[in-house]
Write a protein that holds these residues in place. Structure first.
Motif, PDB file in Angstrom:
ATOM      1  N   LYS A   1      20.129 -88.659  37.750  1.00 14.45           N
ATOM      2  CA  LYS A   1      19.986 -89.395  36.483  1.00 14.45           C
ATOM      3  C   LYS A   1      20.135 -88.461  35.288  1.00 14.45           C
ATOM      4  CE  LYS A   1      17.509 -93.393  37.912  1.00 14.45           C
ATOM      5  NZ  LYS A   1      17.068 -94.580  37.274  1.00 14.45           N
ATOM      6  N   VAL A   2      19.643 -87.222  35.416  1.00 14.82           N
ATOM      7  CA  VAL A   2      19.808 -86.237  34.340  1.00 14.82           C
ATOM      8  C   VAL A   2      21.291 -85.953  34.138  1.00 14.82           C
ATOM      9  CG1 VAL A   2      19.402 -83.828  33.725  1.00 14.82           C
ATOM     10  CG2 VAL A   2      17.530 -85.223  34.558  1.00 14.82           C
ATOM     11  N   GLY A   3      22.050 -85.830  35.218  1.00 15.97           N
ATOM     12  CA  GLY A   3      23.492 -85.633  35.112  1.00 15.97           C
ATOM     13  C   GLY A   3      24.186 -86.786  34.418  1.00 15.97           C
ATOM     14  N   GLU A   4      23.734 -88.006  34.676  1.00 13.75           N
ATOM     15  CA  GLU A   4      24.308 -89.167  34.009  1.00 13.75           C
ATOM     16  C   GLU A   4      24.016 -89.141  32.510  1.00 13.75           C
ATOM     17  OE1 GLU A   4      22.784 -92.614  35.961  1.00 13.75           O
ATOM     18  OE2 GLU A   4      23.850 -92.200  37.825  1.00 13.75           O
ATOM     19  N   VAL A   5      22.795 -88.751  32.129  1.00 13.55           N
ATOM     20  CA  VAL A   5      22.443 -88.670  30.703  1.00 13.55           C
ATOM     21  C   VAL A   5      23.284 -87.601  30.015  1.00 13.55           C
ATOM     22  CG1 VAL A   5      20.590 -88.095  29.093  1.00 13.55           C
ATOM     23  CG2 VAL A   5      20.123 -89.574  31.035  1.00 13.55           C
ATOM     24  N   ILE A   6      23.513 -86.481  30.696  1.00 12.96           N
ATOM     25  CA  ILE A   6      24.345 -85.419  30.122  1.00 12.96           C
ATOM     26  C   ILE A   6      25.757 -85.943  29.867  1.00 12.96           C
ATOM     27  CG2 ILE A   6      25.404 -83.176  30.599  1.00 12.96           C
ATOM     28  CD1 ILE A   6      22.830 -82.448  32.088  1.00 12.96           C
ATOM     29  N   SER A   7      26.290 -86.680  30.802  1.00 13.55           N
ATOM     30  CA  SER A   7      27.630 -87.261  30.616  1.00 13.55           C
ATOM     31  C   SER A   7      27.638 -88.299  29.509  1.00 13.55           C
ATOM     32  CB  SER A   7      28.109 -87.894  31.922  1.00 13.55           C
ATOM     33  OG  SER A   7      28.288 -86.911  32.902  1.00 13.55           O
ATOM     34  N   GLN A   8      26.582 -89.109  29.410  1.00 11.44           N
ATOM     35  CA  GLN A   8      26.504 -90.126  28.365  1.00 11.44           C
ATOM     36  C   GLN A   8      26.376 -89.503  26.980  1.00 11.44           C
ATOM     37  OE1 GLN A   8      23.220 -92.549  29.570  1.00 11.44           O
ATOM     38  NE2 GLN A   8      24.372 -93.544  31.218  1.00 11.44           N
ATOM     39  N   CYS A   9      25.814 -88.310  26.901  1.00  9.56           N
ATOM     40  CA  CYS A   9      25.698 -87.633  25.602  1.00  9.56           C
ATOM     41  C   CYS A   9      27.035 -87.067  25.140  1.00  9.56           C
ATOM     42  CB  CYS A   9      24.654 -86.519  25.686  1.00  9.56           C
ATOM     43  SG  CYS A   9      22.957 -87.130  25.634  1.00  9.56           S
TER      44      CYS A   9
ATOM     45  N   LEU B   1      21.836 -93.259  46.036  1.00  3.55           N
ATOM     46  CA  LEU B   1      21.711 -91.934  45.428  1.00  3.55           C
ATOM     47  C   LEU B   1      21.052 -92.100  44.068  1.00  3.55           C
ATOM     48  CD1 LEU B   1      25.089 -90.229  46.303  1.00  3.55           C
ATOM     49  CD2 LEU B   1      22.838 -89.705  47.198  1.00  3.55           C
ATOM     50  N   GLU B   2      19.780 -92.375  44.080  1.00  2.85           N
ATOM     51  CA  GLU B   2      19.061 -92.578  42.832  1.00  2.85           C
ATOM     52  C   GLU B   2      17.863 -91.630  42.815  1.00  2.85           C
ATOM     53  OE1 GLU B   2      16.763 -96.137  40.518  1.00  2.85           O
ATOM     54  OE2 GLU B   2      18.421 -96.621  41.816  1.00  2.85           O
ATOM     55  N   ASN B   3      18.069 -90.475  42.253  1.00  4.80           N
ATOM     56  CA  ASN B   3      16.966 -89.543  42.082  1.00  4.80           C
ATOM     57  C   ASN B   3      17.038 -88.948  40.680  1.00  4.80           C
ATOM     58  OD1 ASN B   3      18.962 -87.633  42.259  1.00  4.80           O
ATOM     59  ND2 ASN B   3      18.407 -86.930  44.289  1.00  4.80           N
ATOM     60  N   LEU B   4      16.023 -88.206  40.318  1.00  4.43           N
ATOM     61  CA  LEU B   4      15.912 -87.709  38.941  1.00  4.43           C
ATOM     62  C   LEU B   4      17.035 -86.749  38.580  1.00  4.43           C
ATOM     63  CD1 LEU B   4      14.332 -87.546  36.321  1.00  4.43           C
ATOM     64  CD2 LEU B   4      12.973 -85.734  37.346  1.00  4.43           C
ATOM     65  N   SER B   5      17.399 -85.853  39.487  1.00  3.66           N
ATOM     66  CA  SER B   5      18.421 -84.870  39.135  1.00  3.66           C
ATOM     67  C   SER B   5      19.779 -85.526  38.891  1.00  3.66           C
ATOM     68  CB  SER B   5      18.523 -83.798  40.218  1.00  3.66           C
ATOM     69  OG  SER B   5      18.801 -84.370  41.465  1.00  3.66           O
TER      70      SER B   5
END
Length: 118
Positions: A61-69, A55-59
């Motif tokens: 990865k954006v969710g992961e960045v939101i969580s990391q922020c 499960l490696e797609n852009l949408s």
């Protein structure tokens, strides 16, 4: 005879109008102010090197960045092109919003940032 019917008709119409006015004044719902939020849209793009089993797609990865922020409370919406993340804008999450703008503002990826109020 005619006058009596008109009087009853007027009495019925006025009683309906009075009951409507009373119900509106007693049970009127207070409208909430629209809540501003930022919508981060990410298309559902798979990278060339990724496997279909991963499960490696852009949408995602954006969710992961939101969580990391540091954002914990956000809604995920499914749209035609992928996922959209709706993050409410409050004073407490201002540093996290700055992190989002830094990460997605000059990103080469097709990520959209939109501010809405609903």
């Amino acid at each position: 005879m005619r006058r009596t019917k008109l009087i009853w008709f007027a009495f019925g119409a006025s009683s309906v109008l009075a009951s409507w006015a009373i119900s509106v004044s007693l049970f009127e719902a207070e409208e909430e102010a629209p809540m501003p939020h930022i919508v981060i849209g990410a298309p559902d793009i798979r990278y060339a090197q990724s496997d279909f089993d991963e499960l490696e797609n852009l949408s995602l990865k954006v969710g992961e960045v939101i969580s990391q922020c540091g954002l914990e409370a956000f809604e995920i919406e499914l749209n035609r092109h992928g996922l959209a993340y709706a993050v409410p804008i409050t004073e407490e999450i201002e540093p996290s919003l700055c992190c989002l703008v830094v990460n997605f503002g000059n990103s080469p990826e097709p990520v959209s940032l939109e501010i809405k109020a609903s």
